[in-house]
Scaffold this active site. Structure first.
Site, short mmCIF file in Angstrom:
data_model
loop_
_atom_site.label_atom_id
_atom_site.label_comp_id
_atom_site.label_asym_id
_atom_site.label_seq_id
_atom_site.Cartn_x
_atom_site.Cartn_y
_atom_site.Cartn_z
N LYS A 31 -10.17 -61.08 31.25
CA LYS A 31 -9.13 -60.28 31.99
C LYS A 31 -9.98 -59.61 33.31
O LYS A 31 -10.72 -58.84 33.17
CB LYS A 31 -8.83 -58.86 30.97
CG LYS A 31 -7.77 -59.02 29.90
CD LYS A 31 -7.64 -57.88 29.12
CE LYS A 31 -6.79 -56.79 29.73
NZ LYS A 31 -5.42 -56.92 30.10
N1 PMP Z 1 -1.76 -61.92 28.65
C1 PMP Z 1 -2.12 -60.96 29.81
C2 PMP Z 1 -2.22 -61.59 31.13
C3 PMP Z 1 -2.31 -59.85 29.60
O1 PMP Z 1 -2.96 -58.96 30.42
C4 PMP Z 1 -2.34 -58.92 28.22
C5 PMP Z 1 -2.76 -57.71 27.96
N2 PMP Z 1 -4.13 -57.43 27.61
C6 PMP Z 1 -2.17 -60.09 27.11
C7 PMP Z 1 -1.64 -61.51 27.50
C8 PMP Z 1 -2.05 -59.50 25.71
O2 PMP Z 1 -3.01 -59.60 25.56
P1 PMP Z 1 -3.62 -58.43 24.15
O3 PMP Z 1 -2.71 -58.51 23.08
O4 PMP Z 1 -5.05 -58.75 23.88
O5 PMP Z 1 -3.59 -57.27 24.81
#
Ligand code: PMP
Length: 306
Positions: A157
């Protein structure tokens, strides 16, 4: 006083109006930071706040910080303890979102990942629904392609990579859609939403893109896979998805910490199933909303009490 009242910055919890950074900060200029998004849920029945899968979020932050050569000085336990301390001070009685952010805090001009000072901050904000989870939303295939592992790794991220997400989401909203689905750089496969993973249902099987299709390895994605296999007796396959499979699928939904479990009713104006939330999506959503509030004892180890 508005929320939040506090933030963790430079090793201590300070009032939010003192949590300031220099305009010359490298991460602000070049997006050289890595962050997390964690949710805490207010359980009205027990009057308790639970943070969902906090250790797993901090594990992902620390693991992926290697990609960005950002050294996180804190252990998972220390980061969890700081977060709990922060939430105890805020005393929220609603759902909220926690934003840990590890970044290049040096003031030098130039995009590079070495020779920088680094720091970490954490703050939290009240957050209701990011996407409306009560209705099946309408999405488009974005004309913006997904960033790829060899350009800006989506596996981490990385703050700068969210320019890609912002372009996709903005295009979708300007064109009257709720969200965007994004294809991989070669245009061959569906990757994910602007900031959420995607699942498709075909003939009773759940299908989601593999971690090598330029997705973030979502923690909610992992939760959905576990719930489907272990609790709902639904087969799950990780494989690449073609664009037109979306048009012919029985059900589609997004998942993510922000998005939670959000049914998709239309893709490029074509109805998915009957255009409403499908039965498998509904079963998974119901279970998800119970387990994040620590109402499913099997998953209570994922819910950290504040
Ligand atoms: N893809 C992206 C690009 C994101 O920003 C997120 C949000 N964190 C997710 C998928 C989902 O990830 P998570 O379930 O870990 O929040």
């Amino acid at each position: 006083m508005t929320n939040p009242k506090y933030a963790f910055l430079k090793g201590k919890i300070v009032p939010i109006d003192q949590a300031k950074i220099d305009i010359r900060t490298n991460a602000l200029q070049y997006g050289t930071a890595i962050f997390e998004g964690i949710r805490s849920y207010w359980n009205e029945k027990t009057k308790t706040i639970y943070v969902f899968r906090m250790e797993d979020h901090y594990r992902r932050l620390i693991t992926n910080s290697r990609i960005m050569m950002i050294e996180i000085k804190y252990s998972i336990k220390e980061l969890c303890d700081i977060t709990i301390k922060l939430l105890k001070k805020e005393m929220y009685t609603e759902d909220c979102y926690i934003r840990p952010f590890a970044y290049n805090s040096g003031l030098d001009i130039g995009p590079k990942l070495i020779g920088n000072k680094q720091d970490l901050f954490i703050y939290s904000i009240p957050l209701g629904e990011y996407l409306d989870t009560s209705r099946a939303i309408s999405v488009c295939i974005s004309s913006w392609e997904r960033i790829s592992d060899n350009a800006i790794p989506p596996r981490a991220k990385i703050s700068g990579s969210y320019v890609n997400a912002a372009l996709q989401k903005t295009e979708a909203l300007l064109n009257g859609f709720d969200e965007a689905l994004v294809l991989t750089t070669d245009g061959k496969h569906v990757s994910e939403g602007s900031a959420m993973n995607v699942f498709m249902v075909r003939n009773g099987t759940l299908i989601t893109p593999p971690v090598t299709d330029d997705i973030l390895e979502g923690i909610t994605r992992d939760t959905v896979i576990k719930m489907a296999r272990e609790d709902e007796n639904i087969k799950v396959i990780e494989r690449s998805i073609d664009r037109t499979e979306l048009y012919t699928s029985d059900e589609l939904f997004f998942c993510g910490t922000g998005a939670q479990i959000s049914p998709i009713g239309y893709v490029d104006k074509r109805p998915v199933g009957n255009g409403e939330m499908g039965p498998i999506t509904k079963r998974l959503q119901d279970l998800y909303f119970r387990l994040v509030k620590n109402e499913v004892s099997k998953y209570s180890h994922w819910c950290r009490k504040v």
